[in-house]
Write a protein that holds these residues in place. Structure first.
Motif, PDB file in Angstrom:
ATOM      1  N   CYS A 105       0.835  -1.197   0.000  1.00 51.56           N
ATOM      2  CA  CYS A 105       0.000   0.000   0.000  1.00 51.56           C
ATOM      3  C   CYS A 105       0.877   1.256   0.000  1.00 51.56           C
ATOM      4  O   CYS A 105       1.843   1.344   0.755  1.00 51.56           O
ATOM      5  CB  CYS A 105      -0.893  -0.012   1.236  1.00 51.56           C
TER       6      CYS A 105
ATOM      7  N   CYS B 205      -0.103   3.117   3.712  1.00 54.05           N
ATOM      8  CA  CYS B 205       0.270   2.593   5.035  1.00 54.05           C
ATOM      9  C   CYS B 205       1.423   1.607   4.954  1.00 54.05           C
ATOM     10  O   CYS B 205       1.868   1.108   5.975  1.00 54.05           O
ATOM     11  CB  CYS B 205      -0.940   1.956   5.718  1.00 54.05           C
TER      12      CYS B 205
ATOM     13  N   CYS C 294      -6.794  -1.003  -0.359  1.00 59.15           N
ATOM     14  CA  CYS C 294      -6.007  -1.549   0.745  1.00 59.15           C
ATOM     15  C   CYS C 294      -6.951  -1.942   1.881  1.00 59.15           C
ATOM     16  O   CYS C 294      -7.738  -1.117   2.332  1.00 59.15           O
ATOM     17  CB  CYS C 294      -5.002  -0.493   1.222  1.00 59.15           C
TER      18      CYS C 294
ATOM     19  N   HIS D 144      -6.205  -2.469   4.851  1.00 49.52           N
ATOM     20  CA  HIS D 144      -5.730  -1.944   6.125  1.00 49.52           C
ATOM     21  C   HIS D 144      -6.178  -0.508   6.344  1.00 49.52           C
ATOM     22  O   HIS D 144      -6.548  -0.126   7.427  1.00 49.52           O
ATOM     23  CB  HIS D 144      -4.216  -2.033   6.206  1.00 49.52           C
ATOM     24  N   CYS D 145      -6.104   0.296   5.295  1.00 46.44           N
ATOM     25  CA  CYS D 145      -6.418   1.707   5.471  1.00 46.44           C
ATOM     26  C   CYS D 145      -7.436   2.228   4.450  1.00 46.44           C
ATOM     27  O   CYS D 145      -7.876   3.355   4.554  1.00 46.44           O
ATOM     28  CB  CYS D 145      -5.150   2.545   5.407  1.00 46.44           C
TER      29      CYS D 145
ATOM     30  N   GLN E 250      -6.980   2.793   1.289  1.00 48.84           N
ATOM     31  CA  GLN E 250      -6.360   3.516   0.171  1.00 48.84           C
ATOM     32  C   GLN E 250      -6.655   2.783  -1.140  1.00 48.84           C
ATOM     33  O   GLN E 250      -6.535   1.570  -1.225  1.00 48.84           O
ATOM     34  CB  GLN E 250      -4.855   3.600   0.406  1.00 48.84           C
TER      35      GLN E 250
HETATM   36 ZN    ZN Z   1      -3.015   0.890   3.256  1.00 52.03          ZN
END
Ligand code: ZN
Ligand code: ZN
Length: 104
Positions: free
Chosen positions: A83, A86, A97, A99-100, A102
């Motif tokens: 990513c 992050c 992404c 996780h975040c 994006q």
């Molecule tokens: Zn990310």
């Protein structure tokens, strides 16, 4: 006076690839995100808050945090990407992404 503006949650599917639901074991859990929109006359206008992605199972309707395998950091093998926001790794097939959020 009428309250016509407000903040409403809006559920979006982040990833069209189904994941295995840890509760019922079926491949019917999707990475989902709840964004909050400022809406006027119930029409979402501006996104005011981007939610954290989580898994939502369409079968048992349970939602859970994306407990993506606590990766023991395997080398990038072409099926993953990193990513830009992050710096975490995720599957190349993801459009966002996990996780975040994006955009990939
Ligand atoms: Zn990310
Ligand atoms: Zn389920």
């Amino acid at each position: 006076m009428f309250l016509i503006a407000g903040v409403q949650p809006k559920t979006r599917r982040v990833d069209e690839n189904p994941q295995r639901c840890p509760v019922c074991g079926l491949m019917q859990a999707y990475t989902t995100r709840v964004d909050h929109y400022l809406s006027l006359f119930f029409i979402p206008l501006i996104r005011v808050k981007r939610g954290e992605p989580f898994l939502l199972c369409e079968h048992c309707e349970r939602s859970m945090q994306t407990a993506f395998e606590p990766a023991p950091s395997p080398p990038l093998d072409g099926t993953e990407r990193v990513c830009v926001a992050c710096r975490k790794r995720f599957d190349r097939s993801f459009k966002y992404c996990p996780h975040c959020g994006q955009r990939a």
